[in-house]
Motif scaffolding. Structure first.
Motif, short mmCIF file in Angstrom:
data_model
loop_
_atom_site.label_atom_id
_atom_site.label_comp_id
_atom_site.label_asym_id
_atom_site.label_seq_id
_atom_site.Cartn_x
_atom_site.Cartn_y
_atom_site.Cartn_z
N THR A 122 0.56 -0.98 -0.20
CA THR A 122 0.07 -0.05 -0.25
C THR A 122 0.78 1.17 -0.05
O THR A 122 1.00 2.02 -0.91
CB THR A 122 -0.70 -0.02 0.91
N ILE A 123 1.81 1.29 0.73
CA ILE A 123 2.94 1.93 0.72
C ILE A 123 3.43 2.73 -0.92
O ILE A 123 3.47 3.42 -1.00
CB ILE A 123 3.75 2.25 2.44
N ALA A 125 2.98 1.71 -3.63
CA ALA A 125 1.90 1.82 -3.80
C ALA A 125 1.26 3.53 -3.60
O ALA A 125 1.18 4.44 -5.38
CB ALA A 125 0.49 1.64 -4.25
N ARG A 126 1.18 4.04 -2.81
CA ARG A 126 0.23 5.82 -3.01
C ARG A 126 1.92 5.59 -3.33
O ARG A 126 2.14 7.52 -3.90
CB ARG A 126 0.77 5.79 -1.24
N GLU A 127 3.13 5.79 -2.80
CA GLU A 127 4.60 7.07 -3.14
C GLU A 127 4.69 6.76 -4.36
O GLU A 127 4.88 7.64 -5.09
CB GLU A 127 5.29 6.10 -2.28
N GLN A 129 2.42 6.54 -6.78
CA GLN A 129 1.50 7.09 -7.45
C GLN A 129 1.80 8.87 -7.36
O GLN A 129 2.21 9.48 -8.34
CB GLN A 129 -0.23 7.50 -6.84
N ARG A 130 1.81 9.26 -6.09
CA ARG A 130 3.13 10.64 -6.10
C ARG A 130 3.83 10.98 -6.36
O ARG A 130 4.12 11.97 -7.00
CB ARG A 130 3.18 10.69 -4.01
N GLU A 133 3.45 11.98 -10.27
CA GLU A 133 2.31 13.26 -10.23
C GLU A 133 3.02 14.23 -11.42
O GLU A 133 4.84 14.83 -11.18
CB GLU A 133 1.74 13.76 -9.27
#
Length: 233
Positions: A122-123, A125-127, A129-130, A133
């Motif tokens: 999860t971490i 995937a979020r990183e 995506q960030r 950007e």
């Protein structure tokens, strides 16, 4: 001296813009803004990736130093901004929660590892995506700018043919300014597109490498937790 006479000064960037048709001017302004937008993203990504990798190097060196993982996680603070300390803290939290409920049996150990892997994924995937950007912006500028510039070119050439029809004169002096304005729009489109295209590919590669680095760190954490479990069996 005729103000409309063609001279070498008529073909500098400022005069080409001022003499251009209003549609071509809008195209030029839009492309200039797109180029400025893409360069903002490029500079932001340059500094961001440099800071991310620098912090990752420092944190990985601390983990590899042999110090306690708990001490390293505590030094990172309660809400670290970098993904690596967040991953370490997430894995240790799951470990502490499992140990707080008593000894970890063999079946529970496998379940614990699965929970830790989900937290780490999860971490990651979020990183990922960030850090990606802004890449969409570069992709849009890289793909759309040449076509927008081409539209300005076509419009400018149409304007040149209108000048021929109105003045009933096919001399180069009549059509050269309009054609130069049209080609200038194409040039601005390429100036906006080329850096955005190069930066998009470069930063996409960097983002992929950083995501792979996070996944490698996650594998190391899972291995460390499994080693702890094996030692307590």
């Amino acid at each position: 001296m005729d103000p409309n006479a063609v001279s070498p000064e008529s073909f500098n960037a400022v005069n080409l813009f001022l003499r251009a048709d209003w549609v071509v001017k809008l195209v030029m302004i839009g492309l200039a803004l797109a180029s400025l937008w893409s360069w903002t993203v490029i500079l932001d990504k340059l500094f961001r990736f440099a800071a991310l990798n620098r912090e990752a190097n420092r944190f990985e060196d601390a983990v590899a130093s042999g110090r306690s993982l708990e001490d390293i996680a505590a030094e990172a603070g309660e809400r670290p901004r970098h993904a690596l300390p967040r991953m370490l803290q997430g894995a240790l939290k799951e470990w502490r929660d499992a140990r707080g409920k008593g000894s970890v049996a063999e079946g529970q150990a496998a379940f614990l590892i699965q929970r830790i892997d989900r937290v780490l994924d999860t971490i990651i995937a979020r990183e990922s995506q960030r850090i990606e950007e802004g890449l969409g912006t570069l992709a849009i500028v890289a793909t759309a700018s040449p076509f927008v510039g081409l539209f300005g070119t076509v419009w400018g050439i149409m304007h040149a043919f209108q000048a021929i029809a109105l003045q009933k004169n096919t001399s180069l002096a009549v059509v050269a300014p309009s054609i130069a304005e049209a080609l200038f729009a194409t040039a601005i489109g390429l100036v906006a597109a080329i850096p955005a295209y190069i930066a998009f590919n470069a930063f996409s590669t960097k983002a992929g490498k950083f995501a792979a680095r996070l996944e490698g760190f996650a594998d190391d954490l899972s291995t460390a937790i499994q080693r702890r479990l094996a030692e307590r069996v």
